[in-house]
Scaffold this active site. Sequence first.
Site, mmCIF file in Angstrom:
data_model
loop_
_atom_site.group_PDB
_atom_site.id
_atom_site.type_symbol
_atom_site.label_atom_id
_atom_site.label_comp_id
_atom_site.label_asym_id
_atom_site.label_seq_id
_atom_site.Cartn_x
_atom_site.Cartn_y
_atom_site.Cartn_z
ATOM 1 N N GLU A 21 0.849 -1.197 0.000
ATOM 2 C CA GLU A 21 0.000 0.000 0.000
ATOM 3 C C GLU A 21 0.880 1.241 0.000
ATOM 4 O OE1 GLU A 21 -3.275 0.906 -0.244
ATOM 5 O OE2 GLU A 21 -2.393 2.910 -0.073
ATOM 6 N N SER A 34 -20.262 5.478 -0.850
ATOM 7 C CA SER A 34 -21.586 5.495 -0.227
ATOM 8 C C SER A 34 -21.787 4.412 0.836
ATOM 9 C CB SER A 34 -22.672 5.352 -1.299
ATOM 10 O OG SER A 34 -22.555 6.403 -2.233
ATOM 11 N N HIS A 90 -25.412 -3.071 -2.603
ATOM 12 C CA HIS A 90 -26.451 -2.736 -3.580
ATOM 13 C C HIS A 90 -27.477 -3.853 -3.746
ATOM 14 C CE1 HIS A 90 -25.235 1.201 -5.017
ATOM 15 N NE2 HIS A 90 -23.981 0.813 -4.851
ATOM 16 N N ARG A 117 -13.993 8.028 -8.062
ATOM 17 C CA ARG A 117 -14.254 6.721 -8.660
ATOM 18 C C ARG A 117 -13.138 6.419 -9.651
ATOM 19 N NH1 ARG A 117 -18.714 9.971 -8.920
ATOM 20 N NH2 ARG A 117 -20.693 9.251 -8.073
ATOM 21 N N CYS A 131 -14.321 10.557 22.985
ATOM 22 C CA CYS A 131 -15.117 11.261 21.984
ATOM 23 C C CYS A 131 -16.566 11.253 22.445
ATOM 24 C CB CYS A 131 -14.973 10.573 20.623
ATOM 25 S SG CYS A 131 -16.215 11.054 19.409
#
Lengths: 486, 416
Positions: free
Chosen positions: A44, A58, A62, A324, A413
């Site tokens: 990476e 998102s 799906h 994208r 937090c």
Amino acid sequence: MISDWKRSQEMKEIYDVAIIGAGVCGANVARKLSQYELDVVLLEKEIDVSLGTSKANSGIVHGGFHDHISTLKARLELQGALMFDRLHEELDFPFERCGILVAALHEDEMKAIEQLYLQGVENGVIGIEMCSRERMLELEPKLNPDVVGGLYAPSGGILEPYRFVFSLVESARNNGVQVKTEFEVEAAERRGDCWHIRAKGGQEIRARYVVNSAGLHADSVSAAFGAERFTIMPRKGEYYLLDRTTKAKPSRVIFPVPTEVSKGILVIPTVEGTVLIGPTASPAQSKEDFATTREQLEHVLHAARMMVPAISENDVITSFAGLRAAYGSDFYIALSEKVPALVHVAGIQSPGLTASPAIGEYVKDLLKKAGLRLVEKPDWDPCVRKVPRARDADPFALDALVAQDPAYGDIVCRCERVSEAEIVAAIRAGHTTLDGIKYYTRAQMGRCQGGFCTYKIIRILMRETGMRFDQITKRGGDSFVLKGSL
Amino acid sequence: MKQLTFDAVVIGGGAAGMAAALELDARGHSVLILEREDALGGILMQCIHNGFGLIEFNEELTGPEFAQRFEEKVVARNIQVSLRTTVLDIREEEGAKAIYCVSPEQGMMRVQARTIVLAMGCRERNRGNIRIPGTRPAGIYTAGLAQRLVNIEGYIPGKDVVIIGSGDIGLIMARRMSWSGCKVHAVIEILPYPSGLTRNIVQCLNDFGIPLYLSHLVTDIYGNDRVEGIEVTPIESGALMHEKAFKIACDTVLLSVGLVPENELSRNAGIEIQPTTNGPWVDSMLMTTMPGVFACGNVLHVHDLVDYVVEEARRAGANAAAWLSGYRPARELRVKTGQNIRYVLPMRINPERENRLYMRSLVVKNDARLEVRLDGAVVKSRRLAHVQPSEMLSLTLAPEELSAAGRDSTIEIALV
């Protein structure tokens, strides 16, 4: 003291497989391959995994009706979507099948709804349903009352994409996969039956097989291997995140009727209780162009309000953009025809997250076809250690957690109710930047956006890792948080 | 799970919480203060500049000194304090109030109380709230976080600074960063007038030659890893003048764009929140819509001065004590916001007692008159040389000024 997996690993002489890019595709391939007697390395370029396209999308599983089954992406989407329940059990990432609605606001959109429905039926989507106006409003009372009808896919769902990747990588690592971050592939050369892969900075590793899952940079990685020439066109999607106190939170994901270029601006109740609206779809200036723009964000608000009128700009806590990795109209997952032992996993845009577990299987099969020997490990462990979360615990459960580890009683937090114990768990899992800790724990992700907890997280990071204040970054590189001391 | 019982629980150990607790204790009620940090004092502890206490103590103190005066009384009175304790939930259970809270030392606690005083303070608005587009690099902080980093943690967040918004914390930080060897290039304010106190504009900007751009909007933030600069666009007659936009290079952006009362706990308990203040609806006793739960300080509405906070908190504490002793107002009058008034607190007044009202103007105005109208008739008025939204107004209404009030009378406050 922290078990620093980044430094403690012995590098192998020659790996069986090197996977380039630790996004959701690379992570799924890595975990899949960790089931076999193989030496695998996951490379990476960033300081942590999941910092590219996989972190800013998102977060949807799906419904399987947007694309026809004749496409590779629809086949992998349908297969991948079915794999999430088991992955959720094994890998402890937030996931829920809340269902997906596609809402038509005009009669003339109902034709498209019907086509999507028929496509869903042909694709074999279970439970898909054409809905009247009344049925739509019953399924989602927050919808615009002008809705004329729509589509319902009950199996659609939501997840935290970065947590999914983190868990996949943790699972792969538990089963022997090595992870090298800050390894940006610059050049590769085939010598004998082996790829010699060199990173910026001169580090080199060798591997017999290579998977190119470099997302936005899959084209330049392919070029570095002397393989196929293609161009990834970054397409930007801008989002707004709304506070969990918003009155506009729907109970299902709401889609508009899709256009030629995208699935449109969605209203997404995130699995952790906030609301995400977006994304836009516009060409990005470059692969580093993550800037949001006033015009596009106005468009997001406007379009999201068409679906859910209660959305208010007062609920906005942050905005962000993702890119994208667009290439052609379908996924490009194939063995290179120009060079040996290289699999491209490119052009993975929506529904890439949904398809990703199936992509792991598909790539494994391609590697086998190319001659990789797959022998299952007898002791492969599919599960990661579950880290309890303070916000999920009822009073008695939290009391028990504090009894075991007092750090569960220190709420670092307040907005997302994250305890010190969870911050420490993130650091020990190798997430040593402010963003890495944010994606692992959600600390800094709530309504104050780190205003109250950043200094506490800095303290814990320094204590747990021994880092100095001037080594702390937001997400690696030159993103230093502090510039001096008094 | 540990179980505790008190007459009153005060949530928050800042100036408001301590002041309220002292009043309850003085009237003989058992009190517990719950504080999430490891010391009492709240946000005052990082406000090491002076200017606090001019009204309360008739002298200029720093924030920690101001807090210390109250803390010493809390200690002297032996009031119980639970530090490092985060309240997770307020519930009504079996006719009593139950507060669920957690700390590393005590684990989960269920504290039962007959009354609660909310004193949780406020939080800063951030970049997302004002929707500044651009990239998301390191180097963007709220002014309060920067203040914490510099004054308590001892770190410099950046060297070349631009401050967005002219709120008081931003102005104080402009001076603090200048003193620390940093260059503050500009303060950018969207409104045509400053949001902070006039004395802070003079002492923190003018004295350091820091330019204040009024009617300017930050329209972009640049930089991938760390902030590299911002784009500023002038506003003329309400429109963005894109052709006059300019860039300022900087490595740090501090935001001082307003404060929001922290009412997530109140909201979850079902307490009604007012959209004008983002604080609870309160009656003449500063009691919220949940009977027995009172609110004061910045959780009720954002104050300019801590002196006003403690004044209000003392009343809340005294009212909570009166409520514990069975006092209920015989009748209350509705309070309405009139012309040029953004909000008035409280929303009800008691015609049989003295009432202290706080309000904010919607406009900047010279030579204004603050009017109190009882069913339309002016019963009190006061000349004000200058009013602006950033400076809170107050007035006191005596029972004799309200003697004409009938059962359904309404009080209206207006600025003309």
